[in-house]
Every structure is written in C-alpha cells, then in structure tokens.
Design an enzyme around this catalytic site. Structure first.
Site, PDB file in Angstrom:
ATOM      1  N   GLN A  33      51.019  54.435  30.022  1.00  0.00           N
ATOM      2  CA  GLN A  33      51.811  53.472  29.251  1.00  0.00           C
ATOM      3  C   GLN A  33      53.295  53.824  29.154  1.00  0.00           C
ATOM      4  O   GLN A  33      54.106  52.949  28.885  1.00  0.00           O
ATOM      5  CB  GLN A  33      51.213  53.319  27.840  1.00  0.00           C
ATOM      6  CG  GLN A  33      49.855  52.637  27.870  1.00  0.00           C
ATOM      7  CD  GLN A  33      49.253  52.474  26.492  1.00  0.00           C
ATOM      8  OE1 GLN A  33      48.663  53.407  25.967  1.00  0.00           O
ATOM      9  NE2 GLN A  33      49.388  51.306  25.894  1.00  0.00           N
ATOM     10  N   HIS A  52      48.852  46.830  41.187  1.00  0.00           N
ATOM     11  CA  HIS A  52      49.468  46.520  42.483  1.00  0.00           C
ATOM     12  C   HIS A  52      48.661  45.503  43.290  1.00  0.00           C
ATOM     13  O   HIS A  52      49.230  44.620  43.917  1.00  0.00           O
ATOM     14  CB  HIS A  52      49.669  47.802  43.304  1.00  0.00           C
ATOM     15  CG  HIS A  52      50.668  48.734  42.677  1.00  0.00           C
ATOM     16  ND1 HIS A  52      50.727  50.081  42.971  1.00  0.00           N
ATOM     17  CD2 HIS A  52      51.628  48.513  41.744  1.00  0.00           C
ATOM     18  CE1 HIS A  52      51.701  50.636  42.254  1.00  0.00           C
ATOM     19  NE2 HIS A  52      52.257  49.705  41.500  1.00  0.00           N
ATOM     20  N   ASP A 103      54.845  51.095  36.736  1.00  0.00           N
ATOM     21  CA  ASP A 103      55.535  51.886  37.774  1.00  0.00           C
ATOM     22  C   ASP A 103      56.702  52.686  37.186  1.00  0.00           C
ATOM     23  O   ASP A 103      56.944  53.824  37.586  1.00  0.00           O
ATOM     24  CB  ASP A 103      56.086  50.977  38.886  1.00  0.00           C
ATOM     25  CG  ASP A 103      54.985  50.427  39.776  1.00  0.00           C
ATOM     26  OD1 ASP A 103      53.794  50.725  39.515  1.00  0.00           O
ATOM     27  OD2 ASP A 103      55.305  49.690  40.744  1.00  0.00           O
ATOM     28  N   ASN A 143      39.881  59.137  25.227  1.00  0.00           N
ATOM     29  CA  ASN A 143      40.360  58.157  24.270  1.00  0.00           C
ATOM     30  C   ASN A 143      39.533  56.887  24.383  1.00  0.00           C
ATOM     31  O   ASN A 143      39.494  56.243  25.442  1.00  0.00           O
ATOM     32  CB  ASN A 143      41.826  57.805  24.539  1.00  0.00           C
ATOM     33  CG  ASN A 143      42.349  56.804  23.522  1.00  0.00           C
ATOM     34  OD1 ASN A 143      42.511  57.138  22.350  1.00  0.00           O
ATOM     35  ND2 ASN A 143      42.557  55.571  23.946  1.00  0.00           N
ATOM     36  N   ASN A 167      40.417  55.958  15.921  1.00  0.00           N
ATOM     37  CA  ASN A 167      41.463  54.948  16.128  1.00  0.00           C
ATOM     38  C   ASN A 167      41.044  53.703  15.366  1.00  0.00           C
ATOM     39  O   ASN A 167      39.954  53.166  15.598  1.00  0.00           O
ATOM     40  CB  ASN A 167      41.601  54.574  17.611  1.00  0.00           C
ATOM     41  CG  ASN A 167      42.287  55.665  18.425  1.00  0.00           C
ATOM     42  OD1 ASN A 167      42.653  56.711  17.896  1.00  0.00           O
ATOM     43  ND2 ASN A 167      42.463  55.406  19.713  1.00  0.00           N
ATOM     44  N   GLU A 219      44.997  57.026  15.921  1.00  0.00           N
ATOM     45  CA  GLU A 219      45.850  55.873  16.206  1.00  0.00           C
ATOM     46  C   GLU A 219      45.726  54.858  15.087  1.00  0.00           C
ATOM     47  O   GLU A 219      44.629  54.641  14.555  1.00  0.00           O
ATOM     48  CB  GLU A 219      45.451  55.137  17.501  1.00  0.00           C
ATOM     49  CG  GLU A 219      45.888  55.805  18.773  1.00  0.00           C
ATOM     50  CD  GLU A 219      45.481  55.010  20.013  1.00  0.00           C
ATOM     51  OE1 GLU A 219      45.408  53.766  19.951  1.00  0.00           O
ATOM     52  OE2 GLU A 219      45.225  55.652  21.050  1.00  0.00           O
TER      53      GLU A 219
END
Ligand SMILES: *[C@@H]1O[C@H](CO)[C@@H](O)[C@H](O)[C@H]1NC(C)=O
Ligand SMILES: *[C@@H]1O[C@H](CO)[C@@H](O)[C@H](O)[C@H]1NC(C)=O
Ligand SMILES: *[C@@H]1O[C@H](CO)[C@@H](O)[C@H](O)[C@H]1NC(C)=O
Ligand SMILES: *[C@@H]1O[C@H](CO)[C@@H](O)[C@H](O)[C@H]1NC(C)=O
Length: 500
Positions: free
Chosen positions: A43, A63, A76, A192, A334, A403
């Site tokens: 991220q 992609h 990217d 996660n 989270n 989170e």
C-alpha cells in the site's frame, strides 16, 4: 486494512435502537499503554520492480487486470516509501508514536518467494535502514510478515495458499525474517486478516489473487494453510528465537462487531454465529485448538447435503490441533465497524458458499454515520463490545488493537470526522479497559498516511497525513487529526484534562 466482503441486505432497520452519543471518557490510558500507527508494504512502498524485487500477486493483478481497480490505479509508486522512508520515520517521530506497525514485502526480500531463489540484499538493506532509523528515534517496530503480497511465482507454481507446500515455504521466509531482523523486533505478526486473505482472495474475488471459481471450498483450504503456516512460524520463533530475542508473536484477526438485531434468542444466536464464522474461524484454533463447533457442524452438514464425500471445511489431525493450540502471545484485533445481525432460515442447498454456510441476515442502522468505504459505518460502542467478547471467548488474552481508522474521499485536511472517530472509538476502548477489565495494551491507528486502498485505488483515504499522488515528490501534509493524535500520545487522555 480491513474490508469485509459483506452481503448487506440493506433493509431499513425500524426497530434498531439508536445509540445516544456518550460523553468522551475522561480517564487516562493505563501506564504502559502503547500507541502506534500502521501501514502495509504494497500500500505504501512503490518501487515495485526496483533493485531486484520480484513480482507479487498485487503487482501482477493490477498490471494484467487494471479494470478491477478504481481508476485502473496500482501500487507501482504509491507513496514511494521505498525512497521516502526517512521522511516517513520523521513523520512518526513528529507524531510521537510508541510503535510503528509495518509489513515486509516478501518478494523484496526473496524475489521468487523461495529461500533457494536467493536473498535480495538491497531489499534486506531497505528494512534494516528503516529499523535503524526507528531505533535512533526510539520507536518500536511491529512487523507483519504477510500483509497480502504473496510472491507471484508461489501463486503460479503451486497455487499459493491452496497448496500445503506453501506452509514450508512461508516458514522458511519467516525464519529468515527472524534471523535478519529479530534482534531489533519485539512484536511480530504472522498474517494480517486471514479472513480477508481467504474469503476475498479465494471466494469473492475482491482481493488478489481474485480466485472465485470454487466458492465454499477454496476459502476454507486457504484458511487451513494460513493457520498451519502461522503455527509453523510461531513454533520456529518460540523455539529458535524467542529465548534470546524475547519478543512476542501472534496473528491479526479482523471483524466487525455483530450486534443482534433484537433480544430474540435466535438473533442473539445468529450474531454469535457471525462472530464465530469471521473471528472464531482463526481465533478458535489458535486458542482452543480447532475450528468453532458451529462451523464444523454447519459446513459438515451442508457438505453432506450438497453431495460432497467429506466436509468442505478441512480437518486438523489431533497432532495439528496440539500444534496450533496456544500459538499466540497476544491477540491482534483489527476493528472498524459494526453490523446488525438477524436470524434467517438456512439458505437452501445449491452451489456452496461461505455466506450460505453462515446463513444470517446482515444489515446496518441507517442512522449510523457513513464513511468513504461502503463497509465502514461509525459505531464507536462496537469497540467496547468486540473487545469484551474477545476477552470472554478466548480466556482473557492480552489484546492489541492492530488497526482502527476512518476513510474519507480525500482532499480534506480539516478531518473532523476522523478526529471524532478516533476520539469516540478510543473512548469506548477506555470503557472496555476500565469497566470490563479487558487487557488491551496497545492501539494502532490505520493509517500513517493516505495510500493504495486495494481495489478502491486512491479513492478512499485513511491517512493521518495526506499524500499528493499527482506530485512526483509525493509530499506528505499533516491533517488536523495529526495534532489530535499527537495530543493523545502526549497526554494519554482524550479530553482537555483527565482524571488520574
Ligand atoms: C502443490 O505443489 C506441488 C509442488 O510442491 C505440486 O506438485 C502440486 O501440483 C501442487 N498442488 C496443487 C493442487 O496445485
Ligand atoms: C443438518 O441440518 C438439517 C437441516 O437444518 C437438520 O435437520 C439435520 O439434523 C442436520 N444434521 C446434522 C447431522 O447435523
Ligand atoms: C495484561 O497482559 C500483560 C501482557 O501479557 C500482562 O503483563 C499483564 O499482567 C496483563 N494484565 C492484566 C490485568 O491481566
Ligand atoms: C498536487 O500536486 C500537483 C502537482 O505538483 C499540484 O498541481 C497540485 O496543486 C497538488 N495538490 C494539492 C492539493 O496540493
């Protein structure tokens, strides 16, 4: 970042209670309570093919199938943290956090995913540099080994989390990470949000590798392999590293709070079932050794009726139960939002799916404040309830909120709604800590800065710092929430003045 694939039936909730806003709790956080912020490699890092990094399933998917992503964006470059990590550590310092939760990009360290494929030294150096800087600035690292960016070759060669082989491959990667970085890391997270990895990655198609052709089957195989991988990594750490490195290791599990739609016993049962199917799927094995009985029963029963020769939910051997039981030094939670759950008749037998296995009716209360994320409603009291539920269901473990955060559509530096969200969720957490005696030892705001929000691209912003993604320099600008979070970290208090 959490994002439950939820089959909302958006029904108007006529008899939902509306929660009055309570005064903000004026008690101080306990001594030793830690505050942090979190990010994840894909991220924020960018540098997707730089200095020998291998391709991962997110590079690949964005992609080859850009249309899956809002505005066809990808990671990217994203926040370009691969080059701007010094700036980022300066932001952490400015915030005054006790710890920084970030993840390692597996393919930056092992470009093929396999240990035999060779170690990428610049990738290792990147994380060493971050750890050095954190240490210099007195910020503790909390490292997540797997935040969704599986090396693409592992997907192509063996089918990723659907293949038992991946357990050993992951264990080798984990050992390498402990070996390289463990002398400086006291908090490890293996995975996660296995719920997101498996349900979205291998059933709904909402996350890479976006497999959805074997619903009701693949996600449970994925969950099985992830749990075995977690246990393998736990034992390696526990045996080979913990004695000298003295850190803690666990897994991060996510869930909404499931509020019964009424006091009716059936609704209460359906809400509990929902928590078991989402949180218990992973927490029950690591605490009690096996899947929740309600999952074993329901999936087993439906599998028979669907004509399978065995349950779609794989079984652990007795040996595996023993090996998985107890593989946590704390529980990572989270938590972002809440759902209303009502009982429903079992969905009739047909093509299998995990939502049919669960068979509940899920909705929201239209009085709840919305966010930029379709799944995120602001329901602060859910924080206290889910914390208490985890305490009661899993033998009063140490809990770290790994989170929690709020999304807007971006371009808002005066982010009052984010400030309110943090204040009210933390206020509810204080009630859990003091009134319900839940052993919560830390809180992590998602996220340090705006970043690539998976299929939502750059359309949903969770950052305390704003990032300008059209500027090649990717400048970071503090939002108002930075000052608010900073004040909490300084005073350990949510209001002007706290009682001691
Ligand atoms: C699992 O991986 C092995 C290689 O380790 C491979 O031979 C096998 O075909 C894979 N199984 C599946 C179902 O992809
Ligand atoms: C399976 O579910 C059906 C329908 O709910 C129920 O009648 C039956 O008793 C269940 N069988 C088992 C073995 O649990
Ligand atoms: C909470 O957990 C920590 C870490 O395991 C432990 O040291 C502490 O004694 C626990 N506190 C309570 C009140 O149980
Ligand atoms: C973001 O950067 C671009 C390019 O430098 C600039 O034109 C734009 O004004 C910036 N946006 C904001 C909100 O600062």
């Amino acid at each position: 970042m959490a994002s439950l694939e939820i089959y909302y039936t958006f029904i108007v909730c006529l008899f939902c209670f509306s929660q009055t806003t309570l005064a903000v709790d004026n008690r101080k956080f306990p001594a030793g309570f830690k505050f942090g912020v979190a990010t994840a490699s894909y991220q924020i890092e960018g540098g997707w093919d730089e200095d020998g990094k291998g391709e991962n399933i997110w590079d690949h998917l964005t992609h080859v199938s850009p249309d899956l992503i809002n505005h066809q964006s990808n990671g990217d470059i994203s926040c370009d943290s691969y080059h701007k990590y010094k700036t980022d550590v300066a932001l952490l310092k400015e915030l005054g956090v006790d710890f920084y939760r970030f993840s390692l990009s597996w393919s930056r360290i092992l470009p093929t995913g396999y240990i035999d494929g060779g170690i990428n030294e610049p990738g290792v150096a990147y994380y060493e540099n971050i750890l050095d800087l954190l240490e210099e600035n007195g910020i503790e690292p909390m490292i997540t080994l797997y935040h969704w960016d599986l090396p693409q070759p592992l997907h192509e060669n063996v089918g990723g989390w659907l293949n038992e082989t991946t357990v050993d491959i992951f264990a080798n990667y984990a050992r390498l990470a402990f070996d390289l970085f463990g002398d400086r890391v006291k908090y490890w997270v293996t995975f996660n949000e296995p719920l997101s990895i498996c349900q979205q990655g291998y059933e709904t198609g909402g996350k890479a590798p976006a497999i959805s052709d074997n619903p009701g089957v693949d996600l449970y195989i994925c969950g099985h392999m992830v749990l075995k991988s977690h246990a393998a990594a736990y034992h390696i750490y526990d045996k080979e590293y913990k004695p000298k490195q003295k850190g803690k290791i666990s897994i991060v599990i996510n869930t909404n709070w499931a509020e019964p739609g009424s006091d009716d016993a059936k609704d209460v049962e359906a809400a509990e079932r929902t928590l078991q199917f989402r949180f218990g799927w992973f927490a029950n094995p690591i605490v009690h050794g096996n899947y929740p009985q309600v999952m074993i029963d329901r999936i087993g029963n439906r599998s028979v009726q669907e004509g399978f020769t065995q349950s779609r939910l794989p079984q652990f051997t007795d040996e595996e139960v023993e090996s998985i039981k107890g593989t946590y030094d704390y529980i990572g939670l989270n938590h972002y939002s809440t759902s209303l759950i009502k009982w429903r008749e079992d969905i009739e037998i047909g093509e299998p799916s995990s939502s049919k296995d669960m068979s509940v009716q899920e909705s929201i209360d239209f009085s709840w404040e919305t966010s930029a994320s379709y799944w995120l409603f602001v329901v602060p009291w859910g924080m206290r309830k889910i914390s208490k539920w985890v305490k009661d269901t899993y033998n009063n473990p140490e809990i770290i909120i790994t989170e929690n955060g709020y999304s807007d559509a971006g371009g808002i530096l005066d982010d009052d709604r984010r400030i309110n969200y943090i204040r009210e969720y933390l206020s509810s957490l204080l009630e859990a800590i003091y009134d319900d005696e839940v052993n919560v030892t830390g809180y992590t705001a998602w996220s340090l800065m705006d970043n690539f929000e998976w299929f939502r691209g750059y359309a949903e912003k969770f950052g305390l710092y704003s990032v300008n993604f059209t500027d090649p320099e990717r400048p970071r600008t503090p939002k108002a929430s930075v000052d608010y979070y900073k004040s909490i970290l300084t005073t350990r208090c949510l209001v002007e003045e706290c009682t001691e």
